[in-house]
Design an enzyme around this catalytic site. Structure first.
Site, PDB file in Angstrom:
ATOM      1  N   ILE A 167       0.837  -1.205   0.000  1.00 21.90           N
ATOM      2  CA  ILE A 167       0.000   0.000   0.000  1.00 21.90           C
ATOM      3  C   ILE A 167       0.871   1.254   0.000  1.00 21.90           C
ATOM      4  CG2 ILE A 167      -1.733   1.322   1.271  1.00 21.90           C
ATOM      5  CD1 ILE A 167      -2.828  -1.358   2.304  1.00 21.90           C
ATOM      6  N   PRO A 187       1.957  -2.074  10.274  1.00 24.44           N
ATOM      7  CA  PRO A 187       1.094  -2.972  11.053  1.00 24.44           C
ATOM      8  C   PRO A 187       1.029  -2.533  12.511  1.00 24.44           C
ATOM      9  CG  PRO A 187       3.227  -3.985  10.699  1.00 24.44           C
ATOM     10  CD  PRO A 187       3.236  -2.716   9.908  1.00 24.44           C
ATOM     11  N   ARG A 240      -4.168   0.923  11.360  1.00 25.74           N
ATOM     12  CA  ARG A 240      -4.871   0.401  12.524  1.00 25.74           C
ATOM     13  C   ARG A 240      -5.037   1.538  13.532  1.00 25.74           C
ATOM     14  NH1 ARG A 240      -6.180  -3.054   9.720  1.00 25.74           N
ATOM     15  NH2 ARG A 240      -5.984  -5.327   9.925  1.00 25.74           N
ATOM     16  N   ASP A 287      -9.543   6.411   9.094  1.00 27.60           N
ATOM     17  CA  ASP A 287     -10.522   5.401   8.702  1.00 27.60           C
ATOM     18  C   ASP A 287     -10.626   4.301   9.753  1.00 27.60           C
ATOM     19  OD1 ASP A 287     -12.349   4.358   6.670  1.00 27.60           O
ATOM     20  OD2 ASP A 287     -10.880   2.756   6.382  1.00 27.60           O
ATOM     21  N   GLU A 301     -13.779  -0.141  17.636  1.00 29.92           N
ATOM     22  CA  GLU A 301     -14.717  -0.029  16.531  1.00 29.92           C
ATOM     23  C   GLU A 301     -15.898  -0.958  16.761  1.00 29.92           C
ATOM     24  OE1 GLU A 301     -11.315   0.974  13.143  1.00 29.92           O
ATOM     25  OE2 GLU A 301     -12.273  -1.005  13.154  1.00 29.92           O
ATOM     26  N   HIS A 303     -14.122   2.861   8.679  1.00 29.94           N
ATOM     27  CA  HIS A 303     -13.323   1.688   8.306  1.00 29.94           C
ATOM     28  C   HIS A 303     -13.797   1.125   6.963  1.00 29.94           C
ATOM     29  CE1 HIS A 303     -10.609  -1.571  10.227  1.00 29.94           C
ATOM     30  NE2 HIS A 303     -10.512  -1.635   8.903  1.00 29.94           N
TER      31      HIS A 303
END
Length: 317
Positions: free
Chosen positions: A160, A208, A236, A260, A265, A284
């Site tokens: 990404i 991560p 995250r 996001d 959550e 998200h």
């Protein structure tokens, strides 16, 4: 004998728009829209394969599942699975990497472009009648910016991060990146973390969540960022101290932020970021375009097939 397969939280990957029946070629599938933590052990106790997205599979759940051979994840991250204990139990854990590269990179630039152009804010102004009341042909009450020449800092340079860099270069941005392992990429300068913080006009997080990155972006780190910088997190939620981000926005040290993901959550009603100034929050959904979820399903199905055939792929334990 057909395998017994349990999908614990299918509503997190399909709103009825994704055909999950592809999984039934591997065995008998039991679908649960969602599974509460106190329901997991009972629901997977007879499963040979468990397919999850965000369901937690810990020691108690693994002990309850006497026949379990594989945990297949509808996700890249696997911090919701006790991978070490699964290995002890002889259970493989396979994730789905790189399925969301295009969609997350797209989302990052959606945030950047929205901040630079103020399109959504100007649209709201026009519909509130501001242009109608203007004496001039051009109503520009909000500052906008060109991306050319601005510095984009990327934390984490995997699939990404590198795709985000490609897009940034198309906008003629200067791209710097910070990553754990030494890398080289044309048009990208790799720097240490403090340099990334001090030089970036935009910072986007693609690392991560680990012990090393937990609450990495705290009050001290935000204070080291360039004044007026814009912060983006699609990785995250646990990577940031949400209170520290709210404070940096309230003090005006950051021009804005877009996130996001949150530590908890769905968003709690008392989330400190909900009423923070100059922040864009999405629920998200960077990974959620239909094309992306189709790709995800294909990877998960391939992981299961390869495991059954004795050549497992994307094993994370």
């Amino acid at each position: 004998m057909k395998l017994n397969i349990v999908l614990t939280d299918c509503s997190t990957v399909s709103a009825g728009d994704l055909d999950l029946s592809i999984l039934e070629r591997f065995g008998t599938v039991t679908y649960y829209a969602e599974t509460a933590p106190n329901e997991t052990a009972e629901r997977i106790k007879d499963a040979d394969i468990v397919i999850i997205n965000k369901t937690v599979i810990g020691k108690a759940e693994l002990d309850a599942a006497k026949h379990l051979k594989l945990v297949a994840l509808f996700a890249t991250g696997y911090n919701n699975v006790d991978t070490a204990y699964a290995r002890q139990k002889g259970v493989s854990v396979c994730n789905a990497g790189s399925y969301s590269t295009s969609s997350v990179a797209q989302q990052v630039f959606g945030y950047i472009l929205n901040h630079a152009t103020r399109i959504s804010e100007y649209d709201r102004d026009v519909k509130d009648g501001e242009w109608v009341r203007s004496r001039l042909f051009c109503f520009f009450s909000r500052p906008t910016y060109e991306l050319e020449g601005k510095t984009l800092g990327i934390l984490g340079y995997g699939a990404i991060g590198s795709r985000v860099a490609e897009i940034a270069k198309a906008f003629r941005m200067r791209v710097i990146a910070c990553t754990r392992s030494k890398k080289e990429a044309a048009g990208v300068k790799f720097v240490d973390f403090d340099t990334l913080l001090s030089q970036s006009d935009y910072i986007t997080v693609h690392c991560p969540l680990t012990e090393a990155t937990q609450r990495l972006f705290d009050r001290q780190v935000f204070s080291k960022m360039k004044k007026g910088a814009y912060f983006i997190n699609t990785a995250r939620g646990g990577v940031i101290d949400e209170g520290a981000l709210a404070e940096a926005l309230s003090l005006g040290h950051l021009a804005g932020a877009a996130i996001d993901v949150l530590t908890s959550e769905p968003m709690p009603a008392d989330c400190v970021l909900l009423n923070a100034p100059n922040i864009t929050i999405t629920p998200h959904i960077a990974w959620a375009p239909l094309e992306t979820r189709k790709r995800l399903l294909s990877i998960v199905a391939s992981n299961i097939e390869n495991f059954i055939n004795g050549c497992p792929t994307n094993v994370v334990n």
